[in-house]
Design a protein around this motif. Structure first.
Motif, PDB file in Angstrom:
ATOM      1  N   ILE A 168       0.840  -1.206   0.000  1.00 43.50           N
ATOM      2  CA  ILE A 168       0.000   0.000   0.000  1.00 43.50           C
ATOM      3  C   ILE A 168       0.873   1.253   0.000  1.00 43.50           C
ATOM      4  CG2 ILE A 168      -1.694   1.316   1.338  1.00 43.50           C
ATOM      5  CD1 ILE A 168      -2.875  -1.331   2.247  1.00 43.50           C
ATOM      6  N   LEU A 169       1.919   1.244   0.830  1.00 45.18           N
ATOM      7  CA  LEU A 169       2.802   2.415   0.888  1.00 45.18           C
ATOM      8  C   LEU A 169       3.449   2.685  -0.470  1.00 45.18           C
ATOM      9  CD1 LEU A 169       4.783   2.167   4.268  1.00 45.18           C
ATOM     10  CD2 LEU A 169       3.157   3.927   3.597  1.00 45.18           C
ATOM     11  N   HIS A 170       3.820   1.620  -1.178  1.00 46.54           N
ATOM     12  CA  HIS A 170       4.598   1.782  -2.405  1.00 46.54           C
ATOM     13  C   HIS A 170       3.746   1.701  -3.663  1.00 46.54           C
ATOM     14  CE1 HIS A 170       8.118   0.058   0.169  1.00 46.54           C
ATOM     15  NE2 HIS A 170       7.877   1.337   0.435  1.00 46.54           N
ATOM     16  N   LYS A 171       2.441   1.625  -3.515  1.00 43.44           N
ATOM     17  CA  LYS A 171       1.578   1.540  -4.693  1.00 43.44           C
ATOM     18  C   LYS A 171       1.658   2.841  -5.495  1.00 43.44           C
ATOM     19  CE  LYS A 171      -3.115   0.442  -6.184  1.00 43.44           C
ATOM     20  NZ  LYS A 171      -4.481   0.044  -5.766  1.00 43.44           N
ATOM     21  N   PRO A 172       2.014   2.758  -6.788  1.00 39.39           N
ATOM     22  CA  PRO A 172       2.194   3.997  -7.565  1.00 39.39           C
ATOM     23  C   PRO A 172       0.887   4.683  -7.942  1.00 39.39           C
ATOM     24  CG  PRO A 172       2.540   2.064  -8.951  1.00 39.39           C
ATOM     25  CD  PRO A 172       2.352   1.543  -7.550  1.00 39.39           C
ATOM     26  N   GLY A 173      -0.194   3.953  -7.992  1.00 38.63           N
ATOM     27  CA  GLY A 173      -1.453   4.541  -8.419  1.00 38.63           C
ATOM     28  C   GLY A 173      -2.381   4.834  -7.258  1.00 38.63           C
ATOM     29  N   PRO A 174      -3.605   5.255  -7.555  1.00 41.06           N
ATOM     30  CA  PRO A 174      -4.577   5.569  -6.502  1.00 41.06           C
ATOM     31  C   PRO A 174      -4.932   4.321  -5.690  1.00 41.06           C
ATOM     32  CG  PRO A 174      -5.279   6.435  -8.638  1.00 41.06           C
ATOM     33  CD  PRO A 174      -4.133   5.524  -8.917  1.00 41.06           C
ATOM     34  N   LEU A 175      -5.270   4.537  -4.436  1.00 35.33           N
ATOM     35  CA  LEU A 175      -5.671   3.447  -3.551  1.00 35.33           C
ATOM     36  C   LEU A 175      -7.162   3.200  -3.676  1.00 35.33           C
ATOM     37  CD1 LEU A 175      -3.746   4.455  -0.263  1.00 35.33           C
ATOM     38  CD2 LEU A 175      -2.952   2.959  -2.110  1.00 35.33           C
ATOM     39  N   ASP A 176      -7.547   1.902  -3.601  1.00 37.85           N
ATOM     40  CA  ASP A 176      -8.972   1.616  -3.598  1.00 37.85           C
ATOM     41  C   ASP A 176      -9.526   1.834  -2.191  1.00 37.85           C
ATOM     42  OD1 ASP A 176      -8.411  -0.653  -2.030  1.00 37.85           O
ATOM     43  OD2 ASP A 176      -8.256  -1.960  -3.783  1.00 37.85           O
ATOM     44  N   ALA A 177     -10.814   1.619  -2.011  1.00 35.52           N
ATOM     45  CA  ALA A 177     -11.469   1.924  -0.741  1.00 35.52           C
ATOM     46  C   ALA A 177     -10.879   1.127   0.412  1.00 35.52           C
ATOM     47  CB  ALA A 177     -12.973   1.659  -0.863  1.00 35.52           C
ATOM     48  N   GLU A 178     -10.602  -0.151   0.208  1.00 40.26           N
ATOM     49  CA  GLU A 178     -10.052  -0.983   1.268  1.00 40.26           C
ATOM     50  C   GLU A 178      -8.622  -0.562   1.605  1.00 40.26           C
ATOM     51  OE1 GLU A 178      -9.569  -3.863   4.206  1.00 40.26           O
ATOM     52  OE2 GLU A 178     -11.328  -2.931   3.292  1.00 40.26           O
ATOM     53  N   GLU A 179      -7.850  -0.273   0.574  1.00 41.73           N
ATOM     54  CA  GLU A 179      -6.465   0.177   0.786  1.00 41.73           C
ATOM     55  C   GLU A 179      -6.452   1.521   1.521  1.00 41.73           C
ATOM     56  OE1 GLU A 179      -4.343  -1.868  -3.125  1.00 41.73           O
ATOM     57  OE2 GLU A 179      -5.297   0.107  -3.272  1.00 41.73           O
ATOM     58  N   MET A 180      -7.377   2.404   1.166  1.00 44.41           N
ATOM     59  CA  MET A 180      -7.449   3.695   1.855  1.00 44.41           C
ATOM     60  C   MET A 180      -7.823   3.508   3.320  1.00 44.41           C
ATOM     61  SD  MET A 180      -7.032   6.902   1.699  1.00 44.41           S
ATOM     62  CE  MET A 180      -6.992   7.288  -0.065  1.00 44.41           C
ATOM     63  N   ARG A 181      -8.729   2.535   3.571  1.00 40.57           N
ATOM     64  CA  ARG A 181      -9.090   2.255   4.967  1.00 40.57           C
ATOM     65  C   ARG A 181      -7.866   1.795   5.762  1.00 40.57           C
ATOM     66  NH1 ARG A 181     -10.029  -1.784   8.230  1.00 40.57           N
ATOM     67  NH2 ARG A 181      -9.513  -3.305   6.599  1.00 40.57           N
ATOM     68  N   ILE A 182      -7.050   0.944   5.163  1.00 37.21           N
ATOM     69  CA  ILE A 182      -5.842   0.457   5.844  1.00 37.21           C
ATOM     70  C   ILE A 182      -4.833   1.596   6.009  1.00 37.21           C
ATOM     71  CG2 ILE A 182      -3.880  -1.117   5.641  1.00 37.21           C
ATOM     72  CD1 ILE A 182      -5.746  -3.053   4.148  1.00 37.21           C
ATOM     73  N   MET A 183      -4.652   2.394   4.967  1.00 39.49           N
ATOM     74  CA  MET A 183      -3.712   3.511   5.045  1.00 39.49           C
ATOM     75  C   MET A 183      -4.092   4.465   6.177  1.00 39.49           C
ATOM     76  SD  MET A 183      -1.136   5.330   4.081  1.00 39.49           S
ATOM     77  CE  MET A 183      -0.568   4.914   2.438  1.00 39.49           C
ATOM     78  N   ARG A 184      -5.380   4.725   6.318  1.00 35.43           N
ATOM     79  CA  ARG A 184      -5.826   5.676   7.330  1.00 35.43           C
ATOM     80  C   ARG A 184      -5.616   5.162   8.760  1.00 35.43           C
ATOM     81  NH1 ARG A 184     -11.409   8.565   5.181  1.00 35.43           N
ATOM     82  NH2 ARG A 184     -10.415   9.761   3.491  1.00 35.43           N
ATOM     83  N   GLN A 185      -5.333   3.891   8.891  1.00 39.17           N
ATOM     84  CA  GLN A 185      -5.091   3.346  10.226  1.00 39.17           C
ATOM     85  C   GLN A 185      -3.772   3.834  10.825  1.00 39.17           C
ATOM     86  OE1 GLN A 185      -5.308  -0.904   9.727  1.00 39.17           O
ATOM     87  NE2 GLN A 185      -7.562  -0.933   9.567  1.00 39.17           N
ATOM     88  N   HIS A 186      -2.894   4.406   9.979  1.00 42.69           N
ATOM     89  CA  HIS A 186      -1.576   4.821  10.505  1.00 42.69           C
ATOM     90  C   HIS A 186      -1.705   5.923  11.550  1.00 42.69           C
ATOM     91  CE1 HIS A 186      -1.777   8.318   7.755  1.00 42.69           C
ATOM     92  NE2 HIS A 186      -0.841   8.848   8.534  1.00 42.69           N
ATOM     93  N   ALA A 187      -2.735   6.746  11.467  1.00 40.60           N
ATOM     94  CA  ALA A 187      -2.897   7.826  12.458  1.00 40.60           C
ATOM     95  C   ALA A 187      -3.213   7.243  13.833  1.00 40.60           C
ATOM     96  CB  ALA A 187      -3.997   8.773  12.008  1.00 40.60           C
ATOM     97  N   ALA A 188      -4.201   6.326  13.882  1.00 38.33           N
ATOM     98  CA  ALA A 188      -4.547   5.715  15.167  1.00 38.33           C
ATOM     99  C   ALA A 188      -3.397   4.870  15.692  1.00 38.33           C
ATOM    100  CB  ALA A 188      -5.808   4.861  15.010  1.00 38.33           C
ATOM    101  N   CYS A 189      -2.712   4.157  14.781  1.00 38.58           N
ATOM    102  CA  CYS A 189      -1.587   3.311  15.193  1.00 38.58           C
ATOM    103  C   CYS A 189      -0.470   4.153  15.781  1.00 38.58           C
ATOM    104  CB  CYS A 189      -1.084   2.514  13.991  1.00 38.58           C
ATOM    105  SG  CYS A 189       0.304   1.434  14.383  1.00 38.58           S
ATOM    106  N   GLY A 190      -0.144   5.258  15.117  1.00 37.62           N
ATOM    107  CA  GLY A 190       0.894   6.150  15.648  1.00 37.62           C
ATOM    108  C   GLY A 190       0.528   6.693  17.008  1.00 37.62           C
ATOM    109  N   GLY A 191      -0.735   7.062  17.183  1.00 32.60           N
ATOM    110  CA  GLY A 191      -1.179   7.538  18.484  1.00 32.60           C
ATOM    111  C   GLY A 191      -1.045   6.490  19.561  1.00 32.60           C
ATOM    112  N   GLN A 192      -1.366   5.221  19.228  1.00 31.29           N
ATOM    113  CA  GLN A 192      -1.256   4.140  20.214  1.00 31.29           C
ATOM    114  C   GLN A 192       0.199   3.862  20.585  1.00 31.29           C
ATOM    115  OE1 GLN A 192      -3.297   0.934  18.275  1.00 31.29           O
ATOM    116  NE2 GLN A 192      -5.303   1.953  18.354  1.00 31.29           N
ATOM    117  N   ILE A 193       1.079   3.842  19.585  1.00 30.68           N
ATOM    118  CA  ILE A 193       2.506   3.605  19.849  1.00 30.68           C
ATOM    119  C   ILE A 193       3.060   4.660  20.803  1.00 30.68           C
ATOM    120  CG2 ILE A 193       4.798   3.624  18.799  1.00 30.68           C
ATOM    121  CD1 ILE A 193       3.516   2.419  16.287  1.00 30.68           C
ATOM    122  N   LEU A 194       2.760   5.899  20.503  1.00 34.42           N
ATOM    123  CA  LEU A 194       3.302   6.989  21.305  1.00 34.42           C
ATOM    124  C   LEU A 194       2.605   7.105  22.653  1.00 34.42           C
ATOM    125  CD1 LEU A 194       3.798   9.560  18.425  1.00 34.42           C
ATOM    126  CD2 LEU A 194       5.582   8.338  19.674  1.00 34.42           C
TER     127      LEU A 194
END
Length: 539
Positions: free
Chosen positions: A396-422
């Motif tokens: 997903i990180l390295h996909k050169p084209g647009p993300l589909d809905a499921e990929e976008m859902r996974i990508m958006r998880q990085h905000a919550a994940c970063g908050g949990q780590i910190l």
């Protein structure tokens, strides 16, 4: 049998009897401040004989400066204008029968001057009983003119000056200690070593009551080198090489103080040796150095000893902060490395974040949220805004084209994940410092002002200010720099994009602050503007 002239009842002649011999001044000696004595009497002859009797007198190497007033009103004007009057020789009966007594009350109670010594001299002792006056009025001596000989006057003046000097020393020490405490408290608020060192030199001048110019040096036991921590006045921004070239005498005095581990004071300047709490030694060189009283030197020593431990701790704090910064950047690089970008992006986001905070502070915006702690830590914390991407799959990180809905859902998880780590790291650190803002930023920099963002759907000021600032900084930098999937936008196009989303995606005041930063002149973090059409942003 020869009569004793000190007991001779003839006042006009005995005023002139055997005045002390004047002490000649030493050629080339620095000017010393005189003892100021105010003669208050409505009889011109009293002024004349008093001046003759006190002619040439010196006490502790300082001459007398005699002022004259013929009324209580004139004397009051002197006392209000001159704060260095040590002694008042005061007549009682002048423009009124109790003019001198009323002046005493005004000086003590209205002006609050408790230091000046007041000696009443009256030619009508029966009209002004000594016992009642001593009890009811804050005077220091009472003399009948008919009984006061020149030698008695000499004794009275010297005793009064000695008492004044002792009281003045106590008062200076009290005020000096207050300045030491105030200066120490101000310095302890400073977190940067260079600012601390510069503040220290300014506070030295404040303690002495002069605008000292100076240098603060440090010498560590394991090194033969001397380093300049800070300079003020003409020494500001001076390094050791410049000091060596332009001020060799000062540098030699500093080395001598280090070798002898002692203070040195002369007309060229003062050198204060400060032993450090660890393996370091500090030396303050400051000007002017002349006429430095012993109690001033004691106060400076006390002050420097009080803050030497703080300097050591601040040095360790800076070393720890450098280590902390390096660790944070390494973590940020880990996340950015997986995202095919460089660490330059997070460094620019840090610079933009700091600039926006400074501009908001100048604007007076969000004073309740923009705390000194936030200003200190949020810039560093911003570099971890995408640390949650360590959990995002490479496909997903390295996909050169647009993300589909499921990929976008996974990508958006990085905000919550970063908050949990910190959040876990924050709990381990005690819940404060840069990690507090790092958690807010990582979890909240994709929230929108209108509540349409993620992960929590927060809106307005419910989104932490640090996250609202980094949201703008991150998007601005991403738009104005090339990425694998896009070309760099011109600054004008990037600002238009932000302005279109002002009050929808972005905090309006934060956008205004960024625009103001760029309007004040191109900052170092601003990219060069690019010609060409304004591209349409990717979704």
């Amino acid at each position: 049998m020869t009569s004793n002239p000190d007991l001779n009842p003839r006042p006009q002649l005995d005023w002139l009897a055997a005045p002390p011999e004047p002490q000649p001044a030493t050629p080339g000696a620095p000017r010393v401040l005189p003892w100021v004595v105010l003669i208050v009497d409505d009889e011109p002859d009293v002024h004349t004989v008093t001046r003759l009797a006190l002619q040439g007198i010196q006490f502790r190497g300082r001459p007398l400066e005699l002022l004259g007033a013929s009324s209580a009103a004139e004397a009051l004007a002197f006392v209000q204008q001159r704060h260095d009057i040590a002694l008042i020789l005061l007549d009682v009966v002048m423009e009124s029968d109790d003019a001198g007594l009323q002046l005493t009350r005004v000086i003590r109670e209205t002006l609050g001057n408790l230091l000046v010594r007041i000696v009443l001299r009256t030619g009508q002792s029966g009209q002004v009983p000594e016992q009642r006056v001593i009890v009811e009025y804050d005077i220091n001596d009472y003399k009948a003119k008919s009984e006061l000989t020149s030698r008695q006057l000499f004794t009275c003046v010297i005793a009064s000056l000695r008492a004044y000097d002792s009281l003045l020393s106590l008062e200076r020490s009290r005020r000096g200690l207050e300045k030491v405490l105030e200066a120490s408290m101000e310095l302890f608020k400073i977190r940067a070593l260079n600012d601390f060192a510069s503040g220290l030199l300014h506070q030295v001048g404040a303690i002495l009551g002069v605008g000292s110019e100076g240098l603060l040096f440090i010498k560590r036991d394991q090194s033969d080198e001397l380093a300049v921590l800070a300079g003020t006045g003409t020494f500001e921004a001076a390094d050791l090489g410049e000091v060596s070239r332009r001020h060799p005498v000062a540098l030699a005095a500093v080395w001598r103080a280090l070798e002898e581990r002692s203070h040195r004071v002369d007309t060229g300047g003062m050198v204060i040796y400060v032993p450090g709490a660890g393996a370091s030694h500090y030396v303050i060189y400051a000007t002017p150095g002349e006429s430095l009283a012993p109690h001033d030197l004691q106060l400076l020593t006390l002050f420097c000893e009080r803050i030497s431990t703080a300097v050591e701790r601040l040095s360790l704090f800076e070393a720890l902060r450098r280590t902390q910064t390096a660790t944070v950047l390494a973590l940020a690089d880990l996340a950015e490395f997986r995202d095919d970008t460089t660490g330059e992006h997070v460094m620019r986001v840090q610079d933009i974040t700091d600039a926006i905070m400074a501009e908001l502070q100048r604007m007076g915006a969000y004073a309740d949220e923009l705390s000194p702690e936030m200003i200190e830590y949020a810039g560093l914390a911003s570099v971890l805004h995408d640390v949650g991407k360590v959990s995002t799959p490479d496909r997903i990180l390295h996909k050169p084209g647009p993300l589909d809905a499921e990929e976008m859902r996974i990508m958006r998880q990085h905000a919550a994940c970063g908050g949990q780590i910190l959040a876990k790291a924050l709990d381990m650190s005690g819940g404060q410092g840069y990690l507090l803002y790092a958690r807010q930023i990582a979890a909240g920099h994709h929230e929108h002002w209108d509540g349409q963002g993620y992960p929590e759907g927060l809106s307005g000021r419910a989104i932490p200010l640090a996250a609202r600032i980094v949201a703008v900084a991150d998007v601005f930098d991403a738009l104005t720099h090339e990425r694998p999937y896009k070309k760099a936008w011109p600054i004008k196009a990037a600002l238009s994009y932000l302005m279109e989303r002002r009050e929808r995606q972005f905090d309006p005041l934060v956008v205004d602050a960024l625009v103001a930063c760029l309007a004040h002149g191109r900052p170092s973090w601003a990219p060069p503007d690019l010609p060409g059409e304004e591209p349409t942003p990717a979704a």
